[in-house]
Design a protein around this motif. Structure first.
Motif, PDB file in Angstrom:
ATOM      1  N   LYS A 186      18.444  17.228 -15.088  1.00  0.00           N
ATOM      2  CA  LYS A 186      19.731  17.628 -14.499  1.00  0.00           C
ATOM      3  C   LYS A 186      20.521  18.575 -15.399  1.00  0.00           C
ATOM      4  O   LYS A 186      21.445  19.251 -14.932  1.00  0.00           O
ATOM      5  CB  LYS A 186      20.570  16.382 -14.181  1.00  0.00           C
ATOM      6  CG  LYS A 186      21.023  15.602 -15.410  1.00  0.00           C
ATOM      7  CD  LYS A 186      21.802  14.365 -15.008  1.00  0.00           C
ATOM      8  CE  LYS A 186      22.274  13.557 -16.199  1.00  0.00           C
ATOM      9  NZ  LYS A 186      23.197  14.290 -17.079  1.00  0.00           N
ATOM     10  N   ASP A 187      20.155  18.638 -16.674  1.00  0.00           N
ATOM     11  CA  ASP A 187      20.902  19.477 -17.629  1.00  0.00           C
ATOM     12  C   ASP A 187      20.135  20.697 -18.121  1.00  0.00           C
ATOM     13  O   ASP A 187      20.681  21.509 -18.883  1.00  0.00           O
ATOM     14  CB  ASP A 187      21.321  18.637 -18.845  1.00  0.00           C
ATOM     15  CG  ASP A 187      22.251  17.495 -18.475  1.00  0.00           C
ATOM     16  OD1 ASP A 187      23.219  17.759 -17.737  1.00  0.00           O
ATOM     17  OD2 ASP A 187      22.013  16.359 -18.913  1.00  0.00           O
ATOM     18  N   LYS A 188      18.882  20.838 -17.714  1.00  0.00           N
ATOM     19  CA  LYS A 188      18.058  21.909 -18.277  1.00  0.00           C
ATOM     20  C   LYS A 188      18.591  23.306 -17.960  1.00  0.00           C
ATOM     21  O   LYS A 188      18.365  24.243 -18.716  1.00  0.00           O
ATOM     22  CB  LYS A 188      16.605  21.772 -17.801  1.00  0.00           C
ATOM     23  CG  LYS A 188      15.833  20.683 -18.550  1.00  0.00           C
ATOM     24  CD  LYS A 188      14.368  20.700 -18.189  1.00  0.00           C
ATOM     25  CE  LYS A 188      13.589  19.648 -18.963  1.00  0.00           C
ATOM     26  NZ  LYS A 188      13.510  19.941 -20.396  1.00  0.00           N
ATOM     27  N   MET A 189      19.278  23.452 -16.846  1.00  0.00           N
ATOM     28  CA  MET A 189      19.779  24.768 -16.451  1.00  0.00           C
ATOM     29  C   MET A 189      21.292  24.883 -16.634  1.00  0.00           C
ATOM     30  O   MET A 189      21.949  25.718 -16.008  1.00  0.00           O
ATOM     31  CB  MET A 189      19.367  25.075 -15.015  1.00  0.00           C
ATOM     32  CG  MET A 189      17.859  25.193 -14.828  1.00  0.00           C
ATOM     33  SD  MET A 189      17.108  26.524 -15.823  1.00  0.00           S
ATOM     34  CE  MET A 189      17.640  27.942 -14.861  1.00  0.00           C
ATOM     35  N   SER A 190      21.845  24.076 -17.514  1.00  0.00           N
ATOM     36  CA  SER A 190      23.271  24.181 -17.832  1.00  0.00           C
ATOM     37  C   SER A 190      23.495  25.383 -18.744  1.00  0.00           C
ATOM     38  O   SER A 190      22.557  26.058 -19.172  1.00  0.00           O
ATOM     39  CB  SER A 190      23.774  22.888 -18.487  1.00  0.00           C
ATOM     40  OG  SER A 190      23.038  22.595 -19.657  1.00  0.00           O
ATOM     41  N   ASN A 191      24.749  25.669 -19.037  1.00  0.00           N
ATOM     42  CA  ASN A 191      25.077  26.844 -19.842  1.00  0.00           C
ATOM     43  C   ASN A 191      24.701  26.629 -21.307  1.00  0.00           C
ATOM     44  O   ASN A 191      24.923  25.547 -21.855  1.00  0.00           O
ATOM     45  CB  ASN A 191      26.564  27.157 -19.752  1.00  0.00           C
ATOM     46  CG  ASN A 191      26.961  27.659 -18.386  1.00  0.00           C
ATOM     47  OD1 ASN A 191      26.167  28.298 -17.695  1.00  0.00           O
ATOM     48  ND2 ASN A 191      28.179  27.368 -17.972  1.00  0.00           N
ATOM     49  N   PRO A 192      24.173  27.659 -21.968  1.00  0.00           N
ATOM     50  CA  PRO A 192      23.897  27.542 -23.402  1.00  0.00           C
ATOM     51  C   PRO A 192      25.190  27.326 -24.193  1.00  0.00           C
ATOM     52  O   PRO A 192      26.264  27.753 -23.772  1.00  0.00           O
ATOM     53  CB  PRO A 192      23.276  28.897 -23.755  1.00  0.00           C
ATOM     54  CG  PRO A 192      22.792  29.458 -22.468  1.00  0.00           C
ATOM     55  CD  PRO A 192      23.747  28.961 -21.424  1.00  0.00           C
ATOM     56  N   THR A 212      22.150  24.520 -27.946  1.00  0.00           N
ATOM     57  CA  THR A 212      21.707  24.116 -26.622  1.00  0.00           C
ATOM     58  C   THR A 212      21.250  25.373 -25.882  1.00  0.00           C
ATOM     59  O   THR A 212      22.076  26.166 -25.418  1.00  0.00           O
ATOM     60  CB  THR A 212      22.850  23.426 -25.854  1.00  0.00           C
ATOM     61  OG1 THR A 212      23.333  22.317 -26.621  1.00  0.00           O
ATOM     62  CG2 THR A 212      22.379  22.923 -24.500  1.00  0.00           C
ATOM     63  N   ALA A 213      19.930  25.558 -25.806  1.00  0.00           N
ATOM     64  CA  ALA A 213      19.401  26.736 -25.113  1.00  0.00           C
ATOM     65  C   ALA A 213      19.592  26.590 -23.603  1.00  0.00           C
ATOM     66  O   ALA A 213      19.934  27.542 -22.916  1.00  0.00           O
ATOM     67  CB  ALA A 213      17.934  26.925 -25.456  1.00  0.00           C
ATOM     68  N   ALA A 214      19.324  25.387 -23.092  1.00  0.00           N
ATOM     69  CA  ALA A 214      19.489  25.064 -21.681  1.00  0.00           C
ATOM     70  C   ALA A 214      18.834  26.130 -20.789  1.00  0.00           C
ATOM     71  O   ALA A 214      17.646  26.371 -20.900  1.00  0.00           O
ATOM     72  CB  ALA A 214      20.957  24.841 -21.353  1.00  0.00           C
ATOM     73  N   ARG A 215      19.620  26.820 -19.945  1.00  0.00           N
ATOM     74  CA  ARG A 215      19.008  27.721 -18.950  1.00  0.00           C
ATOM     75  C   ARG A 215      18.396  28.970 -19.568  1.00  0.00           C
ATOM     76  O   ARG A 215      17.638  29.675 -18.903  1.00  0.00           O
ATOM     77  CB  ARG A 215      20.018  28.107 -17.876  1.00  0.00           C
ATOM     78  CG  ARG A 215      21.225  28.875 -18.371  1.00  0.00           C
ATOM     79  CD  ARG A 215      22.149  29.195 -17.188  1.00  0.00           C
ATOM     80  NE  ARG A 215      23.453  29.631 -17.626  1.00  0.00           N
ATOM     81  CZ  ARG A 215      23.743  30.865 -18.045  1.00  0.00           C
ATOM     82  NH1 ARG A 215      22.795  31.776 -18.098  1.00  0.00           N
ATOM     83  NH2 ARG A 215      24.968  31.173 -18.411  1.00  0.00           N
ATOM     84  N   GLY A 216      18.731  29.254 -20.824  1.00  0.00           N
ATOM     85  CA  GLY A 216      18.011  30.341 -21.455  1.00  0.00           C
ATOM     86  C   GLY A 216      18.834  31.180 -22.400  1.00  0.00           C
ATOM     87  O   GLY A 216      19.988  31.507 -22.126  1.00  0.00           O
TER      88      GLY A 216
END
Length: 289
Positions: A133-139, A99-103
């Protein structure tokens, strides 16, 4: 219940190299314009033999934001490292769900011993979109070994289903997902038959990793071909015409706008600009080449 009909049986698009270690057929979004949300990309490294080499082939440091990468190994071995300090090796039957999420910064390459000996190599990588809503969650990582994946033995010696995500025959997959996803590796013995049920509105595709199958008593799908299904009906019957391995993916669509640039998958163009700025400012961390 109604049959979920095949909309198309597709040959692998012309291959291209990702780095110098992955020779992939991109079934979507570039090869074919398929309705497959929440799956955004499917790169298929069909079986190929790599020669021995002291310096491992692979892909150097690159960023990701806004989605998950799922790597499924069939032959060969891949090592990986990221900017959060995670590392490991994916062997045949293993799955890496990142999960890359926020980067995050990431690199992946042929495992050192495999590289030294060379051999057959076959992999799948999926990009799974995340809701806004989850794109910037923790990797995070879910590194799953072959023996950890829940299995269901099919009736009458038909074969076995490895449940990576979702539920099959009241057995729950090992991976946690942000949206409803079914992802199975199904091994069928020659002559074996099995019935699968996916909600009518789920986007669904099967890729034949090995062997040859008949779907719904009509559609023939051979090794390296992908079957895409219509968004109607729920039931799919699979019959193996030879010993076969089929990767099955089905998921509930994420009905949100998409903005994509390279390794960034967001909702709006301004979020892409922010991702580029954050990357340039070092906010994805550091990873040595």
């Amino acid at each position: 219940m109604k049959i979920k009909q095949v909309s198309a049986v597709l040959n692998p698009p012309a291959p291209h190299m990702v780095g110098d270690g992955f020779r992939v057929h991109n079934f979507f979004p570039n090869g074919y314009k398929l309705k497959m949300s929440p799956f955004f990309l499917l790169d298929y490294n069909a079986e190929i033999e790599f020669s021995a080499r002291m310096k491992p082939r692979g892909v150097g440091v690159h960023p990701h934001r806004g989605f998950e990468t799922v790597t499924i190994a069939y032959k060969g071995a891949v090592a990986h490292h990221d900017s959060a300090g995670n590392s490991g090796v994916i062997y045949p039957g293993d799955v890496q769900w990142m999960t890359a999420a926020r980067g995050i910064l990431h690199k992946e390459y042929h495992e050192e011993e495999f590289s030294k000996t060379g051999g057959l190599f076959q992999m799948v990588q999926l990009w799974v979109n995340l809701p806004a809503k989850d794109k910037m969650s923790n990797p995070k990582y879910q590194g799953i070994k072959k023996d950890e994946i829940p299995k269901v033995t099919l009736a009458a010696g038909a074969g076995e289903v490895d449940i990576i995500a979702g539920n099959f025959d009241q057995v729950k997959g090992i991976v946690s997902t942000f949206t409803p996803i079914e992802l199975y590796n199904t091994r069928l013995n020659k002559g074996g038959k099995a019935i699968f049920n996916f909600p009518s509105h789920f986007n669904t595709a099967f890729i034949v990793i090995a062997g040859e199958v008949r779907l719904n008593e009509s559609s023939l799908v051979k090794t390296n071909q992908l079957a895409h299904f219509k968004n109607e009906g729920e039931v799919i019957e699979v019959e193996a015409l030879s010993d076969s391995l089929v990767l099955m993916l089905s998921g509930e669509p994420i009905n949100e706008p998409i903005a994509q640039y390279g390794p960034f998958l967001m909702n709006r163009p301004e979020e892409i600009q922010q991702a580029i700025a954050d990357y340039n400012e070092g906010k994805f961390g550091y990873l040595e080449e």
